[in-house]
Motif scaffolding. Structure first.
Motif, mmCIF file in Angstrom:
data_model
loop_
_atom_site.group_PDB
_atom_site.id
_atom_site.type_symbol
_atom_site.label_atom_id
_atom_site.label_comp_id
_atom_site.label_asym_id
_atom_site.label_seq_id
_atom_site.Cartn_x
_atom_site.Cartn_y
_atom_site.Cartn_z
ATOM 1 N N ALA A 499 0.811 -1.225 0.000
ATOM 2 C CA ALA A 499 0.000 0.000 0.000
ATOM 3 C C ALA A 499 0.841 1.271 0.000
ATOM 4 O O ALA A 499 0.844 2.028 -0.975
ATOM 5 C CB ALA A 499 -0.943 -0.008 1.198
ATOM 6 N N ILE A 500 1.526 1.559 1.095
ATOM 7 C CA ILE A 500 2.261 2.817 1.246
ATOM 8 C C ILE A 500 3.663 2.511 1.753
ATOM 9 O O ILE A 500 3.842 1.712 2.670
ATOM 10 C CB ILE A 500 1.546 3.758 2.241
ATOM 11 C CG1 ILE A 500 0.106 4.020 1.797
ATOM 12 C CG2 ILE A 500 2.290 5.077 2.353
ATOM 13 C CD1 ILE A 500 -0.692 4.846 2.782
ATOM 14 N N ILE A 501 4.667 3.143 1.140
ATOM 15 C CA ILE A 501 6.045 2.955 1.565
ATOM 16 C C ILE A 501 6.726 4.311 1.664
ATOM 17 O O ILE A 501 6.213 5.323 1.160
ATOM 18 C CB ILE A 501 6.840 2.079 0.574
ATOM 19 C CG1 ILE A 501 6.861 2.727 -0.825
ATOM 20 C CG2 ILE A 501 6.272 0.666 0.509
ATOM 21 C CD1 ILE A 501 7.766 2.038 -1.815
ATOM 22 N N ASP A 502 7.863 4.341 2.332
ATOM 23 C CA ASP A 502 8.726 5.514 2.280
ATOM 24 C C ASP A 502 9.592 5.381 1.042
ATOM 25 O O ASP A 502 10.208 4.333 0.805
ATOM 26 C CB ASP A 502 9.609 5.597 3.532
ATOM 27 C CG ASP A 502 8.812 5.998 4.757
ATOM 28 O OD1 ASP A 502 7.987 6.917 4.640
ATOM 29 O OD2 ASP A 502 9.022 5.395 5.826
ATOM 30 N N GLY A 503 9.645 6.435 0.244
ATOM 31 C CA GLY A 503 10.382 6.375 -1.011
ATOM 32 C C GLY A 503 11.435 7.457 -1.115
ATOM 33 O O GLY A 503 11.332 8.518 -0.483
ATOM 34 N N LEU A 504 12.475 7.176 -1.907
ATOM 35 C CA LEU A 504 13.516 8.160 -2.241
ATOM 36 C C LEU A 504 13.258 8.625 -3.654
ATOM 37 O O LEU A 504 13.285 7.833 -4.603
ATOM 38 C CB LEU A 504 14.903 7.525 -2.122
ATOM 39 C CG LEU A 504 16.079 8.451 -2.466
ATOM 40 C CD1 LEU A 504 16.218 9.540 -1.405
ATOM 41 C CD2 LEU A 504 17.376 7.659 -2.597
ATOM 42 N N LEU A 505 12.988 9.925 -3.810
ATOM 43 C CA LEU A 505 12.672 10.486 -5.117
ATOM 44 C C LEU A 505 13.962 10.917 -5.806
ATOM 45 O O LEU A 505 14.746 11.680 -5.233
ATOM 46 C CB LEU A 505 11.721 11.677 -4.965
ATOM 47 C CG LEU A 505 10.961 12.136 -6.224
ATOM 48 C CD1 LEU A 505 10.073 11.022 -6.745
ATOM 49 C CD2 LEU A 505 10.128 13.379 -5.921
ATOM 50 N N VAL A 506 14.198 10.409 -7.025
ATOM 51 C CA VAL A 506 15.408 10.732 -7.780
ATOM 52 C C VAL A 506 15.016 11.224 -9.161
ATOM 53 O O VAL A 506 13.873 11.059 -9.591
ATOM 54 C CB VAL A 506 16.347 9.510 -7.884
ATOM 55 C CG1 VAL A 506 16.757 9.011 -6.513
ATOM 56 C CG2 VAL A 506 15.681 8.381 -8.686
ATOM 57 N N GLU A 507 15.990 11.821 -9.852
ATOM 58 C CA GLU A 507 15.749 12.343 -11.202
ATOM 59 C C GLU A 507 16.756 11.742 -12.162
ATOM 60 O O GLU A 507 17.958 11.685 -11.880
ATOM 61 C CB GLU A 507 15.881 13.866 -11.217
ATOM 62 C CG GLU A 507 15.543 14.492 -12.574
ATOM 63 C CD GLU A 507 15.646 16.008 -12.540
ATOM 64 O OE1 GLU A 507 16.450 16.557 -13.315
ATOM 65 O OE2 GLU A 507 14.930 16.627 -11.723
ATOM 66 N N VAL A 508 16.252 11.290 -13.312
ATOM 67 C CA VAL A 508 17.088 10.758 -14.378
ATOM 68 C C VAL A 508 16.607 11.371 -15.687
ATOM 69 O O VAL A 508 15.453 11.164 -16.076
ATOM 70 C CB VAL A 508 17.017 9.219 -14.454
ATOM 71 C CG1 VAL A 508 17.858 8.704 -15.624
ATOM 72 C CG2 VAL A 508 17.477 8.586 -13.157
ATOM 73 N N LEU A 580 22.764 2.281 -8.562
ATOM 74 C CA LEU A 580 21.951 2.876 -9.625
ATOM 75 C C LEU A 580 22.413 4.317 -9.818
ATOM 76 O O LEU A 580 22.361 5.113 -8.870
ATOM 77 C CB LEU A 580 20.466 2.833 -9.269
ATOM 78 C CG LEU A 580 19.881 1.471 -8.878
ATOM 79 C CD1 LEU A 580 18.425 1.616 -8.455
ATOM 80 C CD2 LEU A 580 20.003 0.470 -10.026
ATOM 81 N N THR A 581 22.877 4.676 -11.025
ATOM 82 C CA THR A 581 23.344 6.045 -11.265
ATOM 83 C C THR A 581 22.164 6.932 -11.628
ATOM 84 O O THR A 581 21.365 6.610 -12.511
ATOM 85 C CB THR A 581 24.377 6.073 -12.401
ATOM 86 O OG1 THR A 581 23.768 5.660 -13.618
ATOM 87 C CG2 THR A 581 25.549 5.150 -12.093
ATOM 88 N N VAL A 582 22.048 8.053 -10.933
ATOM 89 C CA VAL A 582 20.974 9.015 -11.183
ATOM 90 C C VAL A 582 21.589 10.409 -11.289
ATOM 91 O O VAL A 582 22.714 10.647 -10.851
ATOM 92 C CB VAL A 582 19.923 8.983 -10.053
ATOM 93 C CG1 VAL A 582 19.299 7.591 -9.935
ATOM 94 C CG2 VAL A 582 20.533 9.397 -8.725
ATOM 95 N N ASP A 583 20.834 11.324 -11.887
ATOM 96 C CA ASP A 583 21.344 12.692 -12.067
ATOM 97 C C ASP A 583 21.209 13.521 -10.799
ATOM 98 O O ASP A 583 22.075 14.346 -10.488
ATOM 99 C CB ASP A 583 20.598 13.385 -13.214
ATOM 100 C CG ASP A 583 20.898 12.758 -14.562
ATOM 101 O OD1 ASP A 583 21.993 12.162 -14.690
ATOM 102 O OD2 ASP A 583 20.058 12.830 -15.472
ATOM 103 N N ARG A 584 20.121 13.292 -10.045
ATOM 104 C CA ARG A 584 19.875 14.157 -8.892
ATOM 105 C C ARG A 584 19.050 13.430 -7.842
ATOM 106 O O ARG A 584 18.184 12.625 -8.171
ATOM 107 C CB ARG A 584 19.141 15.425 -9.348
ATOM 108 C CG ARG A 584 18.964 16.489 -8.263
ATOM 109 C CD ARG A 584 18.572 17.829 -8.891
ATOM 110 N NE ARG A 584 17.253 17.805 -9.489
ATOM 111 C CZ ARG A 584 16.146 18.228 -8.864
ATOM 112 N NH1 ARG A 584 16.228 18.710 -7.642
ATOM 113 N NH2 ARG A 584 14.988 18.218 -9.490
ATOM 114 N N ILE A 585 19.363 13.693 -6.568
ATOM 115 C CA ILE A 585 18.563 13.201 -5.446
ATOM 116 C C ILE A 585 17.618 14.317 -5.024
ATOM 117 O O ILE A 585 18.061 15.397 -4.629
ATOM 118 C CB ILE A 585 19.443 12.777 -4.253
ATOM 119 C CG1 ILE A 585 20.485 11.742 -4.683
ATOM 120 C CG2 ILE A 585 18.571 12.251 -3.124
ATOM 121 C CD1 ILE A 585 19.919 10.418 -5.105
#
Length: 639
Positions: A499-508, A580-585
């Protein structure tokens, strides 16, 4: 008999719970036949189930249970030993009660009762009279005086049924006392005013007498006097604890809530979390300190609401293991193989939806292990194995997941036979080089079976693919290990909640994605020598360990060039980890999981989607799938 839809849902839930408790007690009694506490527990469940059924008008069920209880009383009195036949009949009687509750066609219960009476009769013929369970003789018998609570009729009680029970125990001189009756003009036809006196024979135990009054608690006046109790004991509240029914004394702080209401509550909390995220986004853009303060307070409240709701929905895996014990008991008889089931980690909790959906796959895996995996006793003896085969079910936490393992100590999988069968069915080319893990995974293909014969239990090639689909539907994964001659283990990795989790939002590449925060181990800057897309290696040295990493831009076919200062999010799945490589946290946030549409459900990279504070959608990365993908990719594909 009323249909299942017409039965009071609270009674139905209570009766099913009592039936499950009775089944568990009978199975425990099979392992410890001399344990008096288990015998009493089974009898309490029988008596409570009978009384509850009578109270709610289930006359057929109450009568059947009354006759069954009378036969089972011989066990409590020591007149009937606990045998496999008795346990088998008891389990069939429990099944008959569930059939009566279902409202469908029901086979007659009389043969079961006749078989029970035959057991009791044969035991008495062989051993003669046996002392009562307390090992005492009660001299001249018992004198009983009682006055039922005055509101018995209002609450749906049936005093005549109680009087019948006393008569069946052998009561004589059962008479009402009329001295304390009020005047005619003061009589309330809905309330009881009579006191009763009765005499019972010494062959009846005090426990059996007090058990008649189990459903009359508050306001009951009861005196039982006799050779074993020289001092009268007033009020059934002081009855021995071992005769109180398991559900007769309730904690007033507990209450039943239907699953549908819990689901609706979770949906509302999910919408609240989305609305809170939008409010926080608007407050941050406005710059109004008062609005920001209100948004923070609502965020705190919604977080607490989410955690409380999630805790309500969490259910221990042990809530479904009782039915597996019964299944193994039945398989032992049907296959003529002695089998033990060992369960570890019963307190491990998952979302109730996950637990409910796991029941059928685990039942199928246990049937497969018993039918195909475990050898018969003679074969095991020839292999110097214990006569009794073992099926082990375990559950444990592993980061953001729960790992459930179903293992047996049987003969293991025949990998060559599996390969040959897969080639015959054109699943793999004849010259394919398959690893052991890949070969084992072939049994999960639809319709796949190596069984020479189709049995009542298995062999048609259906079931294992359903297990796989169910696990994947729960956003989990399944792995199979097998060692010839020593058994097979099936590992299922499942998320704690759906249902609901804590998430880390990233940008790619300008797009936002969510990574489950519980799977994130740490975040580092991408080293400059690895920043180029054409780098020669796909490994990072993190704390003196080589960790593979995936370039998310390349994996997602994103246009443009990577950010100059890329970040690496190191995530774990079980014992494995990957970067996992991402552009921005961007930051962490509460993530309400929305299922993907059927058109996109096949995408293995994503496990769902979520709605962000500004109303846009972010896809949720499927960490176990990415970790597995990163472990198997060739260096040239990623470098």
């Amino acid at each position: 008999m009323s249909s299942a839809d017409e039965i009071d849902p609270l009674f139905l839930a209570e009766a099913q719970q009592l039936a499950e408790s009775l089944e568990a007690a009978l199975l425990d009694l099979r392992d410890r036949p001399e344990d008096r506490q288990i015998i009493d527990r089974a009898f309490r469940d029988l008596h409570t189930l009978k009384g509850t059924g009578a109270m709610f008008g289930q006359a057929d069920m109450a009568q059947f249970l009354h006759d069954f209880e009378t036969a089972f009383e011989a066990v409590r009195e020591g007149n009937l030993p606990v045998t496999e036949d008795l346990i088998g009949l008891g389990l069939k009687a429990r099944d008959h009660v569930l059939s009566l509750l279902s409202g469908g066609p029901v086979a007659p219960g009389r043969p079961l009762l006749d078989a029970l009476r035959a057991l009791v009769s044969s035991a008495r013929d062989g051993s003669g009279e046996v002392e009562s369970s307390a090992g005492q003789s009660f001299g001249e018998g018992w004198t009983v005086s009682f006055c039922l609570p005055s509101d018995t009729l209002i609450l749906g009680g049936r005093p005549e049924a109680l009087l019948d029970e006393l008569r069946e125990l052998g009561s004589t001189d059962l008479k009402p006392q009329l001295d304390d009756l009020p005047h005619l003009e003061d009589l309330d036809p809905e309330r009881l005013h009579l006191r009763w006196n009765a005499h019972l024979p010494s062959t009846v135990t005090e426990d059996a007498i007090r058990a008649v009054f189990l459903f009359y608690d508050d306001g009951l006046e009861l005196t039982v006097a006799g050779a074993a109790t020289p001092e009268p004991v007033e009020n059934s509240h002081n009855a021995p604890s071992d005769v109180l029914p398991q559900h007769s004394v309730r904690d007033s702080s507990l209450m039943r809530v239907s699953a549908e209401r819990l689901d609706e509550m979770m949906d509302r909390v999910g919408e609240l979390v989305i609305a809170e995220a939008r409010l926080a986004d608007l407050a941050a853009r406005s710059g109004d300190p008062q609005l920001v303060a209100v948004a923070e307070e609502i965020q705190r409240l919604s977080t607490g609401m989410r955690e409380t709701t999630m805790s309500i929905r969490m259910t221990p895996i042990g809530s479904i293991t009782g039915r597996f014990r019964r299944l193994v008991h039945d398989l032992t008889e049907k296959l003529d193989k002695p089998i033990d089931l060992h369960v570890e980690g019963q307190d491990t909790e998952l979302d109730k939806t996950v637990v409910e959906m796991l029941a059928d796959p685990l039942m199928h895996l246990i049937r497969n292990a018993a039918d195909h995996g475990l050898e018969d006793a003679a074969t095991r003896a020839a292999m110097s194995k214990p006569k009794t085969g073992c099926i082990r079910l375990s559950a444990r936490y592993s980061g953001a997941e729960v790992v459930i393992t179903l293992a047996d100590d049987g003969g293991g999988l025949d990998l060559e036979r599996i390969r040959a069968r897969a080639v015959d069915r054109d699943l793999i080319p004849s010259d394919a080089a398959f690893s052991e893990a890949d070969t084992c995974a072939l049994i999960l293909e639809p319709g796949f079976s190596t069984a020479a014969d189709v049995t009542e239990l298995s062999g048609r090639g259906v079931g294992m693919d359903v297990v796989k689909r169910t696990i994947e539907q729960l956003r989990g994964s399944i792995e199979i290990e097998s060692e010839p001659g020593h058994g097979t283990a099936i590992h299922m990795r499942l998320p704690l909640t759906l249902a609901i989790i804590d998430g880390l939002l990233v940008e790619v590449a300008g797009e936002r994605y969510t990574i489950p925060l519980a799977a994130v181990e740490h975040i580092i800057e991408m080293p400059s020598d690895k920043a180029q897309e054409d780098g020669a290696t796909r490994f990072l040295n993190i704390r003196d360990q080589l960790v593979p990493f995936l370039r998310m831009r390349r994996l997602l076919n994103s246009p443009g060039h990577p950010d100059a200062h890329q970040k690496v999010v190191v995530v774990t799945a079980g014992e494995l980890r990957i970067g996992l490589t991402v552009d921005r946290i961007i930051g962490s946030s509460q993530t309400v999981i929305k299922q993907l549409s059927p058109l996109h459900a096949g995408l293995k990279t994503f496990s769902g989607a979520t709605i962000l504070g500004d109303g846009t959608v972010a896809l949720i990365l499927d960490v176990p799938q990415l970790v597995a993908f990163g472990q198997t990719l060739d260096d040239r594909e990623v470098a």
